[in-house]
Design an enzyme around this catalytic site. Structure first.
Site, mmCIF file in Angstrom:
data_model
loop_
_atom_site.group_PDB
_atom_site.id
_atom_site.type_symbol
_atom_site.label_atom_id
_atom_site.label_comp_id
_atom_site.label_asym_id
_atom_site.label_seq_id
_atom_site.Cartn_x
_atom_site.Cartn_y
_atom_site.Cartn_z
ATOM 1 N N GLY A 1 7.023 -47.776 -3.476
ATOM 2 C CA GLY A 1 6.715 -48.124 -2.031
ATOM 3 C C GLY A 1 7.757 -49.311 -1.578
ATOM 4 N N GLY A 2 7.071 -50.215 -0.634
ATOM 5 C CA GLY A 2 8.151 -51.053 -0.141
ATOM 6 C C GLY A 2 8.851 -52.090 -1.282
ATOM 7 N N GLY B 1 45.192 -39.763 4.322
ATOM 8 C CA GLY B 1 44.187 -40.608 4.541
ATOM 9 C C GLY B 1 43.472 -41.263 3.372
ATOM 10 C CB ALA B 2 42.760 -39.670 0.244
HETATM 11 C C1 HXC Z 1 -4.275 -54.187 -7.220
HETATM 12 C C2 HXC Z 1 -3.457 -53.149 -9.091
HETATM 13 C C3 HXC Z 1 -2.516 -52.335 -8.408
HETATM 14 C C4 HXC Z 1 -2.440 -52.766 -7.118
HETATM 15 C C5 HXC Z 1 -2.455 -51.612 -10.286
HETATM 16 N N1 HXC Z 1 -3.534 -52.195 -10.195
HETATM 17 N N2 HXC Z 1 -2.016 -51.531 -9.108
HETATM 18 N N3 HXC Z 1 -4.674 -53.940 -8.626
HETATM 19 N N4 HXC Z 1 -3.243 -53.842 -6.592
HETATM 20 N N5 HXC Z 1 -1.547 -52.438 -6.024
HETATM 21 C C6 HXC Z 1 -4.204 -52.936 -11.615
HETATM 22 C C7 HXC Z 1 -5.656 -51.943 -11.800
HETATM 23 O O1 HXC Z 1 -6.650 -51.788 -10.951
HETATM 24 C C8 HXC Z 1 -5.687 -52.121 -13.037
HETATM 25 O O2 HXC Z 1 -6.646 -53.064 -13.050
HETATM 26 C C9 HXC Z 1 -4.482 -52.444 -13.541
HETATM 27 O O3 HXC Z 1 -3.539 -52.984 -12.651
HETATM 28 C C10 HXC Z 1 -3.775 -51.432 -14.471
HETATM 29 O O4 HXC Z 1 -3.607 -50.215 -13.644
HETATM 30 P P1 HXC Z 1 -3.892 -48.671 -14.093
HETATM 31 O O5 HXC Z 1 -3.923 -47.842 -12.851
HETATM 32 O O6 HXC Z 1 -5.076 -48.800 -15.082
HETATM 33 O O7 HXC Z 1 -2.607 -48.427 -14.871
HETATM 34 P P2 HXC Z 1 -1.924 -46.933 -14.966
HETATM 35 O O8 HXC Z 1 -2.802 -45.920 -15.293
HETATM 36 O O9 HXC Z 1 -0.719 -47.397 -15.851
HETATM 37 O O10 HXC Z 1 -1.352 -46.953 -13.472
HETATM 38 C C11 HXC Z 1 -0.263 -47.443 -12.797
HETATM 39 C C12 HXC Z 1 -0.199 -47.376 -11.492
HETATM 40 C C13 HXC Z 1 -1.561 -47.495 -10.812
HETATM 41 C C14 HXC Z 1 0.684 -45.957 -11.397
HETATM 42 C C15 HXC Z 1 0.910 -48.350 -10.729
HETATM 43 O O11 HXC Z 1 -2.068 -48.447 -10.854
HETATM 44 C C16 HXC Z 1 -1.279 -47.341 -9.257
HETATM 45 O O12 HXC Z 1 -1.055 -46.076 -8.845
HETATM 46 N N6 HXC Z 1 -1.449 -48.258 -8.511
HETATM 47 C C17 HXC Z 1 -1.449 -48.588 -6.964
HETATM 48 C C18 HXC Z 1 -0.054 -48.205 -6.483
HETATM 49 C C19 HXC Z 1 -0.089 -48.429 -5.134
HETATM 50 O O13 HXC Z 1 -0.377 -47.523 -4.514
HETATM 51 N N7 HXC Z 1 0.614 -49.617 -4.900
HETATM 52 C C20 HXC Z 1 0.740 -50.095 -3.325
HETATM 53 C C21 HXC Z 1 2.479 -49.425 -3.253
HETATM 54 S S1 HXC Z 1 2.260 -49.584 -1.288
HETATM 55 P P3 HXC Z 1 -7.570 -53.578 -14.326
HETATM 56 O O14 HXC Z 1 -8.230 -54.558 -13.892
HETATM 57 O O15 HXC Z 1 -8.375 -52.231 -14.361
HETATM 58 O O16 HXC Z 1 -6.891 -53.606 -15.561
HETATM 59 C C22 HXC Z 1 3.131 -51.371 -1.331
HETATM 60 C C23 HXC Z 1 3.594 -51.654 -0.148
HETATM 61 C C24 HXC Z 1 4.744 -52.715 -0.160
HETATM 62 O O17 HXC Z 1 3.584 -51.691 -2.610
HETATM 63 C C25 HXC Z 1 5.202 -52.931 1.126
HETATM 64 C C26 HXC Z 1 6.204 -53.859 1.115
HETATM 65 C C27 HXC Z 1 6.942 -53.949 2.417
#
Ligand code: HXC
Length: 544
Positions: A172-173, A407-408
């Site tokens: 994402g971002g 040009g290159a």
């Molecule tokens: C809070 C998060 C998290 C998040 C992971 N965790 N991502 N907590 N916010 N964004 C936590 C999980 O709850 C879990 O907590 C631990 O981290 C490990 O995650 P798992 O899912 O068990 O690990 P894994 O199976 O390896 O998967 C990893 C992952 C997945 C693919 C990254 O966690 C995931 O899809 N996360 C969300 C990604 C996402 O959508 N992020 C937002 C993107 S948008 P526990 O307590 O169980 O250990 C963004 C906007 C930014 O970032 C904009 C900026 C301009």
């Protein structure tokens, strides 16, 4: 009176919690997969015992969705400074064992503070990205956190080198912080970098796309061009960071770490003489030239798999840290296309902001022809090279190996774009275009005339063929072919050489290939003190 032991005990307990990160079991599980912990990564990056941590006791401030009951050590990111080969560098390392390395407000603020520190002290930054992205529970605070990081990445751009290591998810971002830094290094496995994942893509466009197709190091290194280096694993990624920094200054006010005690080589290197093939239609590997130029043949190529028709990277020539930009005849005949132009222009600007001289090796037949290139904006993209070279004030040394057409040729930094020295091999062909193309345009009439006077054309006329048919036969006649060959030979003798350009003082000297290392080394030493002021302005308006 000595300190209360309870206070020391309390600190020791806190330190133990910090050392356990998100849990020793999680750390062990990662280690078993060959992945290092956030702290281990910094240990791999820095000289032993030089790391000084900032904010080890930081905690998140979220009180919703059960977060008030959770303790997240150092809020999931280790920040601080250490030394790499004796030079101070700031670094952060996101810890996936702590809530997935997700970025909450304090996590972000720690990175802000580190970037601010790096800016005021004037030291490079290495950021190890391994995070699930914006911490969902913190909502807009997390977004604010990213925004503040982007703002600082931009403020530091051109001030201190910034390197991003992608060693886990970066989605994402979050991907935009690395994108704003100077170099991105990504581990071969266990990492991905993308804006929208497969599910989002499917929902939005109906396309079925796997992460392998667009989010891996391999995909970014060769297809998107988003990253610069692919690392075998964490350790290699951190070694690559150190290697990059070895060519760069600590900040834009310093020179790069030249090794000026190295002697200027005076001996010829005969192997240069054997590189250019017998005919100008044959390809060769320009990296042979680069390797002979570089001290110890040690060339550190970046973005090797992306737009390989141009080669970029760092080396030292007689100790001087330089950026190499070289057309690669082995790929697409070394022509400049959209991707090659973007790749080269960005690298020229990276070198310029960090005072790294550039050495340009030219063998280019032109810009890539084609509908896709025209529609894709080759005009705008090619202009980036003109802009980058013209605005670069570092020493610029150009060596014309063979073709330098149109040009290159200009886009590869001739004297008019500010090259401080231009050397040409005797094989150089500095011309508007290759001789066959030129003959077809400016001597078209002569060729036609010879053909129309040929016996073949005469016979066609007698047979009563129409004018169009006669002309076709005339152009295919041996008389027309002979005339064409004669004209090409005359054009080649006159223009497909370095001497017309040299006679107009556009070439500093025509040199034997064997002299190249000596001549370039000397030209670099001679121009190291170059200072060139430009009119004051906010910034130029590079075509983007
Ligand atoms: C809070 C998060 C998290 C998040 C992971 N965790 N991502 N907590 N916010 N964004 C936590 C999980 O709850 C879990 O907590 C631990 O981290 C490990 O995650 P798992 O899912 O068990 O690990 P894994 O199976 O390896 O998967 C990893 C992952 C997945 C693919 C990254 O966690 C995931 O899809 N996360 C969300 C990604 C996402 O959508 N992020 C937002 C993107 S948008 P526990 O307590 O169980 O250990 C963004 C906007 C930014 O970032 C904009 C900026 C301009």
């Amino acid at each position: 009176m000595s300190i209360d032991p309870a206070l020391l005990d309390n600190l020791a307990k806190r330190r133990a919690t910090i050392a356990a990160a998100g849990g020793t079991d999680k750390l062990a599980a990662r280690n078993a997969k060959g992945i290092h912990g956030a702290r281990e990564r910094l240990q791999l990056l820095f000289d032993a015992d030089t790391f000084q941590e900032f904010g080890a006791h930081a905690q998140h401030t979220c009180h919703r969705f059960g977060m008030e009951k959770k303790e997240l050590p150092y809020d999931g990111v280790v920040t601080g400074t250490g030394y790499i080969a004796g030079r101070q560098v700031a670094a952060f390392s996101q810890d996936f064992t702590v809530s997935g390395g997700s970025l909450g407000f304090i996590h972000a603020k720690k990175i802000w503070d580190l970037l601010d520190y790096a800016g005021k002290v004037g030291i490079p930054v290495v950021g190890v990205n391994d995070s699930g992205g914006a911490r969902i529970q913190e909502a807009v605070s997390a977004l604010s956190g990213y925004a503040g990081i982007f703002y600082r990445n931009v403020a530091l751009s051109g001030v201190v080198p910034q390197i991003s290591v992608i060693a886990g998810p970066c989605a994402g971002g979050a991907a935009y912080s690395p994108a704003l830094t100077d170099f991105i290094i990504m581990t071969k496995s266990n990492s991905n970098l993308f804006i929208c994942g497969p599910e989002v893509i499917k929902a939005a466009t109906g396309e079925q796309a796997s992460l392998d197709q667009f989010a891996t190091a391999a995909a970014h290194a060769s297809i998107s061009g988003n990253i610069h280096l692919v690392a075998e694993d964490d350790k290699h990624a951190l070694e690559l960071s150190a290697r990059l920094l070895s060519f760069l200054p600590q900040n834009n006010l310093q020179d790069p770490p030249h090794h000026l005690a190295a002697p200027v080589p005076l001996a010829d290197v005969p192997a240069f003489n054997d590189i250019i093939p017998a005919t100008n239609k044959e390809a060769y590997d320009v990296k042979q030239v680069v390797n002979l130029l570089a001290d110890d043949g040690d060339f550190f190529e970046v973005q090797a798999a992306y737009a390989p028709n141009i080669v970029i990277g760092f080396c030292r020539i007689a100790g001087v840290s330089v950026g190499i930009i070289a057309n690669q005849p082995n790929h697409k005949a070394g022509v400049l296309d959209i991707n090659a132009s973007d790749k080269a222009a960005r690298f020229i600007r990276t070198c310029n902001v960090f005072n790294v001289p550039v050495v340009n090796l030219v063998d280019v037949g032109g810009f890539m022809p084609g509908l896709a290139q025209e529609r894709g904006g080759i005009i705008r993209h090619g202009a980036k090279m003109l802009f980058a070279y013209s605005s670069a004030t570092v020493p610029k040394i150009t060596v014309i190996l063979r073709k330098a057409y149109g040009g290159a040729y200009i886009a590869m930094c001739p004297v008019e774009l500010g090259a401080d020295a231009v050397f040409a091999w005797p094989t150089a062909e500095i011309a508007v275009m290759g001789a066959p193309g030129a003959a077809g345009v400016i001597f078209k009439g002569d060729i036609e005339k010879a053909g129309l006077a040929s016996p073949e054309a005469e016979a066609a006329r007698k047979e009563g063929k129409d004018e169009k048919e006669v002309k076709k036969i005339a152009l295919a006649s041996s008389a027309a072919k002979e005339k064409r060959a004669e004209i090409i030979a005359a054009y080649e003798a006159e223009f497909s050489t370095p001497y017309q350009a040299a006679s107009l003082n556009m070439v500093t000297d025509v040199i034997t290939p064997a002299e190249t290392r000596k001549v370039v080394a000397l030209a670099l030493r001679n121009t190291l003190s170059k200072r060139q002021d430009r009119p004051k302005k906010k910034h130029g308006n590079i075509p983007l």
